[in-house]
Structures are given as structure tokens and as C-alpha cells.
Scaffold this active site. Structure first.
Site, PDB file in Angstrom:
ATOM      1  N   TYR A 157      -2.268  -8.971 -10.391  1.00  0.00           N
ATOM      2  CA  TYR A 157      -2.034  -9.460  -9.242  1.00  0.00           C
ATOM      3  C   TYR A 157      -0.756  -9.764  -8.802  1.00  0.00           C
ATOM      4  CZ  TYR A 157      -4.002 -12.102  -5.041  1.00  0.00           C
ATOM      5  OH  TYR A 157      -4.347 -12.479  -3.917  1.00  0.00           O
ATOM      6  N   LYS A 164       0.209 -16.388  -2.849  1.00  0.00           N
ATOM      7  CA  LYS A 164      -1.079 -17.394  -2.538  1.00  0.00           C
ATOM      8  C   LYS A 164      -0.565 -18.427  -3.008  1.00  0.00           C
ATOM      9  CE  LYS A 164      -3.947 -14.236  -0.759  1.00  0.00           C
ATOM     10  NZ  LYS A 164      -4.229 -14.098   0.631  1.00  0.00           N
TER      11      LYS A 164
HETATM   12  P1  NAD Z   1      -8.062  -6.104   4.371  1.00  0.00           P
HETATM   13  O1  NAD Z   1      -7.303  -4.974   4.143  1.00  0.00           O
HETATM   14  O2  NAD Z   1      -9.689  -5.595   5.021  1.00  0.00           O
HETATM   15  O3  NAD Z   1      -7.491  -7.205   5.536  1.00  0.00           O
HETATM   16  C1  NAD Z   1      -6.087  -7.348   5.094  1.00  0.00           C
HETATM   17  C2  NAD Z   1      -5.796  -7.450   6.747  1.00  0.00           C
HETATM   18  O4  NAD Z   1      -4.234  -7.594   6.821  1.00  0.00           O
HETATM   19  C3  NAD Z   1      -5.819  -5.784   7.254  1.00  0.00           C
HETATM   20  O5  NAD Z   1      -6.516  -6.114   8.523  1.00  0.00           O
HETATM   21  C4  NAD Z   1      -4.306  -5.789   7.661  1.00  0.00           C
HETATM   22  O6  NAD Z   1      -4.246  -4.655   8.981  1.00  0.00           O
HETATM   23  C5  NAD Z   1      -3.554  -7.003   7.690  1.00  0.00           C
HETATM   24  N1  NAD Z   1      -2.024  -7.011   7.641  1.00  0.00           N
HETATM   25  C6  NAD Z   1      -1.237  -6.636   6.496  1.00  0.00           C
HETATM   26  N2  NAD Z   1      -0.123  -6.697   6.936  1.00  0.00           N
HETATM   27  C7  NAD Z   1      -0.161  -7.079   8.369  1.00  0.00           C
HETATM   28  C8  NAD Z   1       0.960  -7.441   9.247  1.00  0.00           C
HETATM   29  N3  NAD Z   1       2.180  -7.219   8.949  1.00  0.00           N
HETATM   30  N4  NAD Z   1       0.423  -7.794  10.369  1.00  0.00           N
HETATM   31  C9  NAD Z   1      -0.426  -7.842  10.778  1.00  0.00           C
HETATM   32  N5  NAD Z   1      -1.736  -7.800   9.888  1.00  0.00           N
HETATM   33  C10 NAD Z   1      -1.467  -7.186   8.769  1.00  0.00           C
HETATM   34  O7  NAD Z   1      -8.873  -6.915   3.030  1.00  0.00           O
HETATM   35  P2  NAD Z   1      -9.327  -8.248   2.852  1.00  0.00           P
HETATM   36  O8  NAD Z   1      -9.690  -8.324   1.482  1.00  0.00           O
HETATM   37  O9  NAD Z   1     -10.346  -8.379   3.949  1.00  0.00           O
HETATM   38  O10 NAD Z   1      -7.996  -9.290   3.031  1.00  0.00           O
HETATM   39  C11 NAD Z   1      -8.157 -10.528   3.775  1.00  0.00           C
HETATM   40  C12 NAD Z   1      -7.745 -11.498   3.044  1.00  0.00           C
HETATM   41  O11 NAD Z   1      -8.503 -12.079   2.207  1.00  0.00           O
HETATM   42  C13 NAD Z   1      -6.402 -11.305   2.480  1.00  0.00           C
HETATM   43  O12 NAD Z   1      -5.496 -12.728   2.854  1.00  0.00           O
HETATM   44  C14 NAD Z   1      -6.595 -11.486   0.843  1.00  0.00           C
HETATM   45  O13 NAD Z   1      -5.456 -11.850   0.220  1.00  0.00           O
HETATM   46  C15 NAD Z   1      -7.762 -12.381   0.981  1.00  0.00           C
HETATM   47  N6  NAD Z   1      -8.643 -12.205  -0.328  1.00  0.00           N
HETATM   48  C16 NAD Z   1      -9.126 -11.074  -0.597  1.00  0.00           C
HETATM   49  C17 NAD Z   1     -10.080 -10.854  -1.737  1.00  0.00           C
HETATM   50  C18 NAD Z   1     -10.729  -9.717  -1.978  1.00  0.00           C
HETATM   51  O14 NAD Z   1     -11.383  -9.577  -3.073  1.00  0.00           O
HETATM   52  N7  NAD Z   1     -10.820  -8.793  -1.073  1.00  0.00           N
HETATM   53  C19 NAD Z   1     -10.391 -12.033  -2.262  1.00  0.00           C
HETATM   54  C20 NAD Z   1      -9.862 -13.323  -2.130  1.00  0.00           C
HETATM   55  C21 NAD Z   1      -8.998 -13.413  -0.962  1.00  0.00           C
HETATM   56  O1  0WE Z   2      -5.471 -10.570  -1.907  1.00  0.00           O
HETATM   57  C1  0WE Z   2      -5.959  -9.582  -2.605  1.00  0.00           C
HETATM   58  C2  0WE Z   2      -5.626  -8.217  -2.153  1.00  0.00           C
HETATM   59  C3  0WE Z   2      -4.397  -8.034  -2.016  1.00  0.00           C
HETATM   60  C4  0WE Z   2      -3.567  -6.673  -1.752  1.00  0.00           C
HETATM   61  C5  0WE Z   2      -3.864  -5.641  -2.283  1.00  0.00           C
HETATM   62  C6  0WE Z   2      -3.331  -4.525  -1.874  1.00  0.00           C
HETATM   63  C7  0WE Z   2      -3.437  -3.295  -2.722  1.00  0.00           C
HETATM   64  C8  0WE Z   2      -3.185  -2.059  -1.688  1.00  0.00           C
HETATM   65  C9  0WE Z   2      -2.235  -6.739  -1.209  1.00  0.00           C
HETATM   66  N1  0WE Z   2      -1.627  -5.859  -0.878  1.00  0.00           N
HETATM   67  C10 0WE Z   2      -1.990  -4.547  -1.435  1.00  0.00           C
HETATM   68  N2  0WE Z   2      -1.311  -3.456  -1.036  1.00  0.00           N
HETATM   69  C11 0WE Z   2      -1.817  -2.242  -1.353  1.00  0.00           C
HETATM   70  O2  0WE Z   2      -0.813  -1.377  -1.059  1.00  0.00           O
HETATM   71  N3  0WE Z   2      -6.935  -9.783  -3.452  1.00  0.00           N
HETATM   72  C12 0WE Z   2      -7.570 -11.112  -3.780  1.00  0.00           C
HETATM   73  C13 0WE Z   2      -7.959  -8.389  -3.781  1.00  0.00           C
HETATM   74  C14 0WE Z   2      -7.426  -8.149  -5.252  1.00  0.00           C
HETATM   75  O3  0WE Z   2      -6.195  -7.295  -5.257  1.00  0.00           O
HETATM   76  C15 0WE Z   2      -5.988  -7.284  -6.417  1.00  0.00           C
HETATM   77  C16 0WE Z   2      -6.581  -7.895  -7.325  1.00  0.00           C
HETATM   78  C17 0WE Z   2      -7.533  -8.471  -6.506  1.00  0.00           C
HETATM   79  C18 0WE Z   2      -8.652  -9.578  -6.767  1.00  0.00           C
HETATM   80  C19 0WE Z   2      -4.740  -6.605  -7.229  1.00  0.00           C
HETATM   81  C20 0WE Z   2      -4.421  -6.568  -8.357  1.00  0.00           C
HETATM   82  C21 0WE Z   2      -5.578  -7.456  -9.158  1.00  0.00           C
HETATM   83  C22 0WE Z   2      -6.491  -7.952  -8.802  1.00  0.00           C
END
Ligand code: NAD
Ligand code: 0WE
Length: 257
Positions: A157, A164
């Protein structure tokens, strides 16, 4: 059920597709009668969003890259024009370069660090700066999405963990700053969910399995779980809560072994 949210206005940042956490939140808000203003990052994401809008009732939407100060300013100017103000802000945006989400953290580049901070942490401050004037006299509420990797080391991560941590600290400083204006600022710390952002993350499937095995609820969370908690924090049901991180992770973060 609606917690008095009917006809409120929510600006929701971060819907890429139907798997996005922001999509689950938008659905939960729509169920409560909230009017939606959505962003999309670029034309490609806009096309993807067009396909979803049927389910969300063809919501108002506009291109807005959160790293572009002018784009954010004109997004909220357009929201003011269309809706007259805003009650809720959802920040569900994160990005780090793929090469930074693997290998040794010590090799994090300044470029990669700056990019992750800009998109994933500073953007919350920027969005709040432009949204706050539109929340005047409306009991505004803001939420951001975070992850446990901010406080404990989660392999790979890396630079996102540091972003974060900055995001969660920003939630507290923003809550302090905006509280006197009646605006609450909180974060939801979600367990891992398979979204576009999770796709291609090495070992994600086994992370999901390990969480489901260890979590008190013996399962992973869904975007619906997160949507309901987000709706609660945004609503007047959470009127006394600000500056907090609420874990929506099936309980996995309480386990020590
Ligand atoms: P996702 O890819 O569906 O959403 C990420 C969004 O960020 C996308 O809509 C993308 O267009 C937007 N984005 C990235 N760069 C941008 C920019 N420069 N301007 C405007 N928009 C931009 O993935 P998600 O998992 O729904 O992620 C949403 C949030 O939840 C993130 O903050 C992520 O860190 C957090 N999160 C995700 C998880 C997981 O496991 N998926 C867990 C905890 C927290
Ligand atoms: O916040 C996130 C996703 C963050 C994320 C993921 C990517 C993958 C593709 C941000 N940027 C990128 N850029 C890319 O090119 N999570 C909480 C989901 C997540 O992502 C991980 C995790 C978990 C959980 C990445 C490494 C290890 C664990």
C-alpha cells in the site's frame, strides 16, 4: 429511513463505474431522496458514467479533475447555479502510480509521493474550500474514504498509506476549521472491496479471503455497507459527530491476532 435527507443536495466525487464505492454511496443517497451532482475525471470516465445514469435517475454531472484548481472552482460555480447550494460532499478519490504500489517503500519517488498526496489528500482540502461557501446555513456534512493502511503497514500500500494518513489528519483539521460554520467532516475507513482501483493490485483476492476469515462478521464489506454508513454520517442522525474515522470493515481492524 431517509433521516430527513429528501431534496438535500450532494456533490459526489469518485464514481468510475457501478463497482465504485462512490456509486454505492450515491445509490444510498438517492434512496433517501437526495439530489446528486456528480463529477467525472475525464471524457473516458464520463462515457462510463453515462452508462450508469439510468440507475441513478440521470443525475447532473460535470467533468472535474480534482488536481485542477480552476476545474474545481468552476464545478462548484456550476453547482451553485444549478442547485443554489450544497448540503453534502463525498470525497471518494485516490490515485498513486502503479509502480509505487509495490516494491520497497524506501524507493518512493518524490514525483510519486507528490502525485499520491495531490490526488488522494490535498484534493479534500481543495474541495472543502470551494464547497464550504455553498454550505452556508445548511448544516453541511463532508465525508472522505480512507483505509487501514494509513495506520498500520499493509504490504504494497506504500505511498497510499502515507497519503491516507494525511487525509485522516486533514479530516480533523478541516473539522476544527469548518465546525464553527456548522459543517461536519468525517471519514469512513472501508475494508477491501474489489473496485477499479483494486484491480491489478497483486494478491488482492487473497487479501479479501484473509479478511473474510478473520473479521468478526466472517465476510467482506460491500459498497452497500459503506453507502449506508456514509448516508448516516452525512445525515442529521450524526449531528454530534465530527472529525471521526468510522470503520466499515466487518470488524477486522479490532483483531490483534
Ligand atoms: P474507484 O476506482 O472506483 O474510484 C476512484 C475514483 O477516483 C475514480 O472514479 C477515479 O476517476 C477518481 N480519480 C482518480 N484521480 C482523479 C482525479 N485526478 N480527479 C478526479 N477524480 C479522480 O475505486 P474505489 O475503490 O471506489 O475508491 C474510492 C475511494 O475509496 C478511494 O479514496 C479509495 O482509496 C477508498 N478505499 C477503497 C477501498 C477498496 O478496497 N476498494 C478500501 C478503502 C478505501
Ligand atoms: O485505496 C485503495 C486503492 C488505491 C489505489 C489503487 C491503485 C491501483 C491501480 C490508488 N492508485 C492506484 N493506481 C493504480 O494504477 N485501496 C484501499 C484498495 C487497495 O489498494 C491496494 C491495497 C488495497 C486494500 C494496493 C496495495 C495493497 C493493498
Amino acid at each position: 429511513m431517509n433521516g430527513g435527507m429528501k431534496d438535500k443536495v450532494a456533490a459526489v466525487f469518485g464514481i468510475a463505474n457501478h463497482r465504485s464505492i462512490a456509486y454505492g454511496i450515491a445509490q444510498a443517497l438517492k434512496e433517501a431522496g437526495v439530489r446528486l451532482a456528480l463529477n467525472f475525471q475525464n471524457e473516458r470516465m464520463g462515457k462510463s458514467l453515462d452508462k450508469l445514469t439510468g440507475d441513478l435517475g440521470d443525475p447532473w454531472r460535470r467533468e472535474c479533475d480534482v488536481t485542477d484548481e480552476e476545474a474545481v472552482q468552476s464545478f462548484f460555480a456550476a453547482v451553485r447555479e444549478e442547485f443554489g447550494g450544497v448540503d453534502y460532499l463525498v470525497h471518494s478519490v485516490a490515485f498513486a502510480k502503479r509502480e509505487e504500489l509495490g516494491g520497497n517503500f524506501v524507493d518512493t519517488s518524490w514525483d510519486g509521493y507528490e502525485m499520491a498526496q495531490h490526488v488522494s489528500a490535498y484534493s479534500l482540502i481543495r474541495l472543502c474550500r470551494h464547497a464550504a461557501p455553498l454550505m452556508e446555513g445548511r448544516d453541511g456534512s463532508v465525508i472522505a474514504l480512507t483505509y487501514y493502511g494509513s495506520e498500520k503497514v499493509v504490504p504494497n500500500y506504500n505511498v497510499m498509506g502515507v497519503a491516507k494518513a494525511a487525509l485522516e489528519s486533514s479530516v480533523r483539521y478541516l473539522a476544527s476549521d469548518l465546525g464553527p460554520k456548522g459543517i461536519r467532516v468525517n471519514a469512513v475507513s472501508a475494508g477491501p472491496i474489489r473496485t477499479l482501483s483494486a484491480s491489478g493490485v497483486g494478491g488482492f483476492t487473497s487479501m479479501l479471503d484473509i479478511v473474510a476469515e478473520r473479521a468478526p462478521l466472517r465476510r467482506n464489506v460491500t459498497t452497500e455497507d459503506v453507502g449506508k454508513a456514509a448516508r448516516f454520517l452525512l445525515s442529521d442522525q450524526a449531528s454530534g459527530i465530527t472529525g471521526q474515522i468510522l470503520y466499515v470493515d466487518a470488524g477486522v481492524s479490532i483483531m490483534g491476532m
